[in-house]
Every structure is written in structure tokens, then in C-alpha cells.
Design a protein around this motif. Structure first.
Motif, PDB file in Angstrom:
ATOM      1  N   SER A 236       0.846  -1.196   0.000  1.00 36.19           N
ATOM      2  CA  SER A 236       0.000   0.000   0.000  1.00 36.19           C
ATOM      3  C   SER A 236       0.880   1.244   0.000  1.00 36.19           C
ATOM      4  O   SER A 236       1.727   1.414   0.881  1.00 36.19           O
ATOM      5  CB  SER A 236      -0.923   0.007   1.222  1.00 36.19           C
ATOM      6  OG  SER A 236      -1.794   1.130   1.190  1.00 36.19           O
ATOM      7  N   ILE A 237       0.688   2.075  -1.009  1.00 38.50           N
ATOM      8  CA  ILE A 237       1.416   3.349  -1.123  1.00 38.50           C
ATOM      9  C   ILE A 237       0.360   4.448  -1.262  1.00 38.50           C
ATOM     10  O   ILE A 237      -0.420   4.460  -2.213  1.00 38.50           O
ATOM     11  CB  ILE A 237       2.353   3.359  -2.340  1.00 38.50           C
ATOM     12  CG1 ILE A 237       3.391   2.235  -2.226  1.00 38.50           C
ATOM     13  CG2 ILE A 237       3.047   4.718  -2.465  1.00 38.50           C
ATOM     14  CD1 ILE A 237       4.243   2.061  -3.467  1.00 38.50           C
ATOM     15  N   GLU A 238       0.366   5.363  -0.309  1.00 36.61           N
ATOM     16  CA  GLU A 238      -0.635   6.429  -0.261  1.00 36.61           C
ATOM     17  C   GLU A 238       0.080   7.778  -0.303  1.00 36.61           C
ATOM     18  O   GLU A 238       0.993   8.031   0.477  1.00 36.61           O
ATOM     19  CB  GLU A 238      -1.448   6.305   1.029  1.00 36.61           C
ATOM     20  CG  GLU A 238      -2.533   7.343   1.222  1.00 36.61           C
ATOM     21  CD  GLU A 238      -3.226   7.175   2.562  1.00 36.61           C
ATOM     22  OE1 GLU A 238      -4.464   7.170   2.593  1.00 36.61           O
ATOM     23  OE2 GLU A 238      -2.515   7.056   3.593  1.00 36.61           O
ATOM     24  N   LEU A 239      -0.346   8.629  -1.244  1.00 40.15           N
ATOM     25  CA  LEU A 239       0.230   9.965  -1.393  1.00 40.15           C
ATOM     26  C   LEU A 239      -0.900  10.986  -1.529  1.00 40.15           C
ATOM     27  O   LEU A 239      -1.992  10.654  -1.980  1.00 40.15           O
ATOM     28  CB  LEU A 239       1.119  10.047  -2.651  1.00 40.15           C
ATOM     29  CG  LEU A 239       2.239   9.020  -2.809  1.00 40.15           C
ATOM     30  CD1 LEU A 239       2.865   9.155  -4.183  1.00 40.15           C
ATOM     31  CD2 LEU A 239       3.288   9.199  -1.729  1.00 40.15           C
ATOM     32  N   PHE A 240      -0.608  12.228  -1.158  1.00 39.72           N
ATOM     33  CA  PHE A 240      -1.593  13.310  -1.278  1.00 39.72           C
ATOM     34  C   PHE A 240      -1.010  14.432  -2.120  1.00 39.72           C
ATOM     35  O   PHE A 240       0.037  14.994  -1.788  1.00 39.72           O
ATOM     36  CB  PHE A 240      -1.989  13.836   0.103  1.00 39.72           C
ATOM     37  CG  PHE A 240      -2.596  12.778   0.981  1.00 39.72           C
ATOM     38  CD1 PHE A 240      -3.929  12.422   0.843  1.00 39.72           C
ATOM     39  CD2 PHE A 240      -1.830  12.112   1.919  1.00 39.72           C
ATOM     40  CE1 PHE A 240      -4.486  11.431   1.628  1.00 39.72           C
ATOM     41  CE2 PHE A 240      -2.379  11.127   2.716  1.00 39.72           C
ATOM     42  CZ  PHE A 240      -3.711  10.778   2.573  1.00 39.72           C
ATOM     43  N   VAL A 241      -1.695  14.743  -3.229  1.00 42.13           N
ATOM     44  CA  VAL A 241      -1.241  15.785  -4.148  1.00 42.13           C
ATOM     45  C   VAL A 241      -2.084  17.030  -3.932  1.00 42.13           C
ATOM     46  O   VAL A 241      -3.302  17.025  -4.181  1.00 42.13           O
ATOM     47  CB  VAL A 241      -1.343  15.313  -5.615  1.00 42.13           C
ATOM     48  CG1 VAL A 241      -0.860  16.408  -6.564  1.00 42.13           C
ATOM     49  CG2 VAL A 241      -0.544  14.036  -5.822  1.00 42.13           C
ATOM     50  N   GLU A 242      -1.453  18.080  -3.412  1.00 40.76           N
ATOM     51  CA  GLU A 242      -2.116  19.381  -3.222  1.00 40.76           C
ATOM     52  C   GLU A 242      -3.447  19.248  -2.477  1.00 40.76           C
ATOM     53  O   GLU A 242      -4.437  19.872  -2.843  1.00 40.76           O
ATOM     54  CB  GLU A 242      -2.334  20.061  -4.575  1.00 40.76           C
ATOM     55  CG  GLU A 242      -1.034  20.402  -5.289  1.00 40.76           C
ATOM     56  CD  GLU A 242      -1.255  21.020  -6.658  1.00 40.76           C
ATOM     57  OE1 GLU A 242      -2.415  20.990  -7.136  1.00 40.76           O
ATOM     58  OE2 GLU A 242      -0.288  21.517  -7.246  1.00 40.76           O
ATOM     59  N   ARG A 243      -3.492  18.436  -1.457  1.00 35.37           N
ATOM     60  CA  ARG A 243      -4.663  18.230  -0.597  1.00 35.37           C
ATOM     61  C   ARG A 243      -5.833  17.590  -1.325  1.00 35.37           C
ATOM     62  O   ARG A 243      -6.555  16.778  -0.766  1.00 35.37           O
ATOM     63  CB  ARG A 243      -5.148  19.553   0.020  1.00 35.37           C
ATOM     64  CG  ARG A 243      -4.152  20.261   0.905  1.00 35.37           C
ATOM     65  CD  ARG A 243      -4.723  21.550   1.426  1.00 35.37           C
ATOM     66  NE  ARG A 243      -5.840  21.339   2.337  1.00 35.37           N
ATOM     67  CZ  ARG A 243      -6.732  22.268   2.669  1.00 35.37           C
ATOM     68  NH1 ARG A 243      -6.664  23.456   2.127  1.00 35.37           N
ATOM     69  NH2 ARG A 243      -7.708  21.999   3.517  1.00 35.37           N
ATOM     70  N   GLU A 244      -6.021  17.919  -2.588  1.00 36.95           N
ATOM     71  CA  GLU A 244      -7.230  17.508  -3.300  1.00 36.95           C
ATOM     72  C   GLU A 244      -7.236  16.026  -3.646  1.00 36.95           C
ATOM     73  O   GLU A 244      -8.255  15.345  -3.507  1.00 36.95           O
ATOM     74  CB  GLU A 244      -7.365  18.324  -4.590  1.00 36.95           C
ATOM     75  CG  GLU A 244      -8.565  17.934  -5.428  1.00 36.95           C
ATOM     76  CD  GLU A 244      -8.653  18.704  -6.726  1.00 36.95           C
ATOM     77  OE1 GLU A 244      -9.630  18.494  -7.462  1.00 36.95           O
ATOM     78  OE2 GLU A 244      -7.741  19.500  -7.028  1.00 36.95           O
ATOM     79  N   THR A 245      -6.116  15.501  -4.121  1.00 30.44           N
ATOM     80  CA  THR A 245      -6.085  14.159  -4.698  1.00 30.44           C
ATOM     81  C   THR A 245      -5.325  13.183  -3.809  1.00 30.44           C
ATOM     82  O   THR A 245      -4.208  13.467  -3.363  1.00 30.44           O
ATOM     83  CB  THR A 245      -5.435  14.194  -6.093  1.00 30.44           C
ATOM     84  OG1 THR A 245      -6.131  15.137  -6.909  1.00 30.44           O
ATOM     85  CG2 THR A 245      -5.509  12.831  -6.748  1.00 30.44           C
ATOM     86  N   ARG A 246      -5.926  12.054  -3.586  1.00 38.29           N
ATOM     87  CA  ARG A 246      -5.291  10.955  -2.853  1.00 38.29           C
ATOM     88  C   ARG A 246      -4.909   9.880  -3.861  1.00 38.29           C
ATOM     89  O   ARG A 246      -5.767   9.255  -4.487  1.00 38.29           O
ATOM     90  CB  ARG A 246      -6.274  10.406  -1.817  1.00 38.29           C
ATOM     91  CG  ARG A 246      -5.750   9.243  -0.983  1.00 38.29           C
ATOM     92  CD  ARG A 246      -6.862   8.733  -0.082  1.00 38.29           C
ATOM     93  NE  ARG A 246      -6.491   7.535   0.649  1.00 38.29           N
ATOM     94  CZ  ARG A 246      -7.339   6.596   1.045  1.00 38.29           C
ATOM     95  NH1 ARG A 246      -8.636   6.739   0.764  1.00 38.29           N
ATOM     96  NH2 ARG A 246      -6.927   5.539   1.701  1.00 38.29           N
ATOM     97  N   LEU A 247      -3.613   9.701  -4.067  1.00 35.38           N
ATOM     98  CA  LEU A 247      -3.117   8.661  -4.956  1.00 35.38           C
ATOM     99  C   LEU A 247      -2.918   7.387  -4.150  1.00 35.38           C
ATOM    100  O   LEU A 247      -2.333   7.420  -3.068  1.00 35.38           O
ATOM    101  CB  LEU A 247      -1.788   9.072  -5.591  1.00 35.38           C
ATOM    102  CG  LEU A 247      -1.781  10.305  -6.508  1.00 35.38           C
ATOM    103  CD1 LEU A 247      -0.373  10.567  -7.016  1.00 35.38           C
ATOM    104  CD2 LEU A 247      -2.733  10.119  -7.680  1.00 35.38           C
ATOM    105  N   LEU A 248      -3.368   6.262  -4.686  1.00 31.37           N
ATOM    106  CA  LEU A 248      -3.302   5.017  -3.938  1.00 31.37           C
ATOM    107  C   LEU A 248      -2.878   3.865  -4.846  1.00 31.37           C
ATOM    108  O   LEU A 248      -3.468   3.652  -5.906  1.00 31.37           O
ATOM    109  CB  LEU A 248      -4.677   4.723  -3.323  1.00 31.37           C
ATOM    110  CG  LEU A 248      -4.749   3.704  -2.193  1.00 31.37           C
ATOM    111  CD1 LEU A 248      -3.875   4.124  -1.013  1.00 31.37           C
ATOM    112  CD2 LEU A 248      -6.190   3.529  -1.729  1.00 31.37           C
ATOM    113  N   ILE A 249      -1.844   3.167  -4.422  1.00 25.31           N
ATOM    114  CA  ILE A 249      -1.423   1.912  -5.054  1.00 25.31           C
ATOM    115  C   ILE A 249      -1.616   0.833  -4.006  1.00 25.31           C
ATOM    116  O   ILE A 249      -0.987   0.873  -2.948  1.00 25.31           O
ATOM    117  CB  ILE A 249       0.054   1.960  -5.488  1.00 25.31           C
ATOM    118  CG1 ILE A 249       0.301   3.124  -6.452  1.00 25.31           C
ATOM    119  CG2 ILE A 249       0.476   0.628  -6.111  1.00 25.31           C
ATOM    120  CD1 ILE A 249       1.776   3.382  -6.713  1.00 25.31           C
ATOM    121  N   GLU A 250      -2.489  -0.120  -4.288  1.00 19.84           N
ATOM    122  CA  GLU A 250      -2.744  -1.209  -3.340  1.00 19.84           C
ATOM    123  C   GLU A 250      -2.882  -2.515  -4.105  1.00 19.84           C
ATOM    124  O   GLU A 250      -3.715  -2.616  -5.008  1.00 19.84           O
ATOM    125  CB  GLU A 250      -4.010  -0.950  -2.516  1.00 19.84           C
ATOM    126  CG  GLU A 250      -3.819   0.116  -1.460  1.00 19.84           C
ATOM    127  CD  GLU A 250      -4.955   0.184  -0.458  1.00 19.84           C
ATOM    128  OE1 GLU A 250      -4.717   0.676   0.653  1.00 19.84           O
ATOM    129  OE2 GLU A 250      -6.078  -0.244  -0.794  1.00 19.84           O
TER     130      GLU A 250
END
Length: 370
Positions: free
Chosen positions: A106-120
Motif C-alpha cells: 500500500s502506497i498512499e500519497l496526497f497531491v495538493e490536498r485535493e487528490t489521494r493517490l493510492l497503489i494497493e
């Protein structure tokens, strides 16, 4: 906004060998330049201090042209990206054995508050180095809290910027909104994002507390604290599905609950059951015409409820309420026509139910001047 990008990533490297810095490199299915993120913060404790190379076995088909999502990721690689939970041991139930849990990348990132990128993905291969430094329990708790805070901020941003279908009706009609439109829109925003948050925490120890914190359910957190201090067992409905009333401010929840028992809204609910039974079914999932219909219908339902609440105020603008009723009339008629195109089998049944609803709507409007 949640972007589940697992199918787009073929392999990657997670490098947290430098304390306080995570270097994430991802290769996409388009064969283009890797996406490089230099992130402030650490991985979770299972891989903190390590360098992990992984291969994803759940990718989409390779393509020669640059994928638009990967293109945007490459553009954001040097921008404000925050770390979320990065781990090889997110626990999820196995598909063929619901009692067994397996580990998931699980890799979770947040781009400029708006977008949550998720690799699971549970289907991956990896190589891991020996840790170059050791994370203490205090550091682990701090990192977990910072990640949760980033997720909470992401939720708050998306709720604040959510414009549900009812507000879109108001915008299209160029009418002023009432305070109830805004309150219901906020509750709908939380309901829209809630399934993704519950999915994250539902299998974790103290997951409900984390879920309540991220979703700003201070009422539930206060209840949990009171039960803990009194050494009481958790409430029996602690695991129940949350509904829209859970996200209405306590001082307004009673009024909303009463409005839901209004004869007009009860008639609306009967039509909603028809929509759920015949349109919101698995075989229609992903069909754009069905999704468009359901979205428009949801807007009308919310607009009706807000109108009922508006007219229950001690003093309300009768002209505005009457205008809102006219708009509801027209939108129900448009929905009937649209339903005939989406599903001819239930068109007649839907028209009959809609006719009963408009009759209740006329009865409701006749009370404005009394």
C-alpha cells in the motif's frame, strides 16, 4: 478525489534509507520516464530504514502513448506531495477465506490536498534491504499520526469544495440557495467520501477511532472517550453503517430527522426504492446513462428535503419556496422522460410513482399561505 492507480504502475522502488526522507520511484505501463517523488517523512515501521524494490502483477495492458494520469503525476513529481501510509503489510481479508488476513502493498500519497493517490495490491513481488536505521515506537506513532492528519486534511478539503447535484440544480436555475442546501450538501460530501475511508481502517486495531477522527466525527470520539472513562463496553451499534444524519450537525439533526418523516419525503422515499431496485443494480454499474439519471435524481431528492426544512422555519420566503416547488415539478417530469430512455421496462411504473409524488408536492405547496 481518490485516484486508484494500481493498474498503471508496473514496478517501483521505495527508498527510506535516509531517516525523514522517502524517495519513491514508479514506472508506468506507458514505458515513459519514471515518476520520482522525494517525500518528507518515513514509511511505516515494517519497512522504515529499508530500500524496497517491488513488481506489481496487477497491471493493465502496456501502451505506447503516454497515459494522461501518469503525465499528470510526472508534472506533480516536484510539487507539493505529502506522504501517507507506505507499507508492505496492510492487512486485508483473503478473497477465498474471509477469516484469513494477508499482507498488501500500500502506497498512499496526497497531491495538493485535493487528490489521494493510492497503489494497493496483494499480488506483488519484492526485494527488501536490511534497515539502515531503526524506527522507534514513538517515531512510528508520530508518522502514523502525521499520515492520518494528511488524510483528514484531504477529506476536509474535498468536503469544503464538494458541489452535490442539488447545488448544481440551484446553480443551473440561478436561484439563491438556503442554509439547508449547504448543510445537506456538507453531509452528502462526507457520505460520498466515507466508503473509501472505512475501507482503509475497517480491518485495523482501533480502526473505528481512526475513521471517526479522519471523518471529523467528534460526537463519536467523545462517546468513545466517555465509554472508556466509565469502563463501559462499546455501544452495540458501533459497527453499523453510517448514514447522512451522522454528518449533520447535532443541533440540526433533529429537524432533518423530522423532515424525513414528512408525507412529501415519505412519498419521495417510495420512488427512491423503485430507483434502487431497478436502476442501482450490479448489471447497470458503470453505465453512463444510468449514473447520470441517478445523479440527477439524487439532486432532486436533496432539493425536496431542503425545501421541506426551509418551510418549517418560523418565517420563510414563500416566493422562494413556491419557485422551488415549480423547479421540482419540472425536474420530476424530465426524470420521467429520461427514465423511458434508460429503462423502458420500468418507465410506466416510474411515471405512476412520479405522479403520486407530484400530487403530494401540490398538497405541500398549498400549505404555504395557511
Amino acid at each position: 478525489m481518490l485516484a486508484l492507480i494500481t493498474p498503471l504502475i508496473t514496478h517501483g522502488v521505495i527508498d527510506n534509507t535516509t531517516r525523514g526522507v522517502t524517495h519513491l520511484t514508479l514506472w508506468g505501463i506507458d514505458g515513459g520516464e519514471p515518476v520520482d517523488f522525494i517525500l518528507e517523512g518515513n514509511c511505516l515501521r515494517d519497512i522504515a530504514g529499508c530500500r524496497v524494490s517491488f513488481t506489481n502483477r496487477m497491471t493493465a495492458q502496456a501502451q505506447t502513448e503516454e497515459h494522461p494520469v501518469l503525465a499528470r503525476m510526472r508534472g506533480h513529481a516536484q510539487g507539493p506531495v505529502l506522504t501517507g501510509d507506505i507499507t508492505l503489510s496492510r492487512r486485508i481479508p483473503e478473497e477465498d477465506n474471509r477469516r484469513a488476513l494477508s499482507n498488501q502493498l500500500s502506497i498512499e500519497l496526497f497531491v495538493e490536498r485535493e487528490t489521494r493517490l493510492l497503489i494497493e495490491t496483494p499480488d506483488f513481488e519484492y526485494d527488501i534491504s536490511l534497515p539502515q536505521w531503526e524506527m522507534s515506537w514513538q517515531e512510528a506513532n508520530t508518522q502514523a499520526f502525521l499520515n492520518m492528519e494528511a488524510l483528514r486534511d484531504h477529506v476536509a478539503y474535498n468536503v469544503a469544495n464538494f458541489r452535490g447535484p442539488a447545488l448544481q440544480i440551484i446553480q443551473e436555475e440561478k436561484l439563491p440557495s438556503c442554509s439547508w442546501d449547504t448543510r445537506l450538501n456538507r453531509a452528502e460530501a462526507y457520505m460520498a467520501i466515507h466508503p473509501t475511508i472505512r475501507a482503509k481502517y475497517c480491518h485495523e486495531i482501533n480502526g473505528q477511532m481512526s475513521e471517526a477522527y479522519v471523518m471529523d466525527r467528534t460526537d463519536l470520539l467523545n462517546q468513545m472517550a466517555a465509554e472508556d472513562e466509565a469502563h463501559m463496553p462499546p455501544e452495540e451499534d458501533a459497527g453499523r453503517e453510517w448514514d447522512v444524519l451522522d454528518f449533520v450537525a447535532p443541533e440540526h439533526a433533529k429537524a432533518v430527522r423530522k423532515a424525513m418523516h414528512h408525507p412529501l419525503f415519505q412519498e419521495t422515499s417510495r420512488l427512491t426504492i423503485l430507483v434502487q431496485k431497478h436502476l442501482m443494480v450490479r448489471e447497470n454499474a458503470g453505465k453512463p446513462e444510468v449514473e447520470a439519471f441517478v445523479k440527477k435524481y439524487a439532486g432532486v431528492v436533496s432539493y425536496i428535503l431542503a425545501t421541506i426544512l426551509l418551510t418549517r422555519q418560523s418565517s420563510f420566503p414563500v416566493d422562494l419556496a413556491s419557485r422551488r416547488v415549480q423547479i421540482i415539478h419540472r425536474h420530476i417530469g424530465e426524470l420521467c422522460g429520461y427514465c423511458s430512455k434508460v429503462n423502458t421496462d420500468i418507465a410506466a411504473v416510474f411515471r405512476e410513482a412520479a405522479s403520486l409524488l407530484t400530487s403530494k408536492l401540490d398538497e405541500f405547496a398549498s400549505t404555504f399561505h395557511h
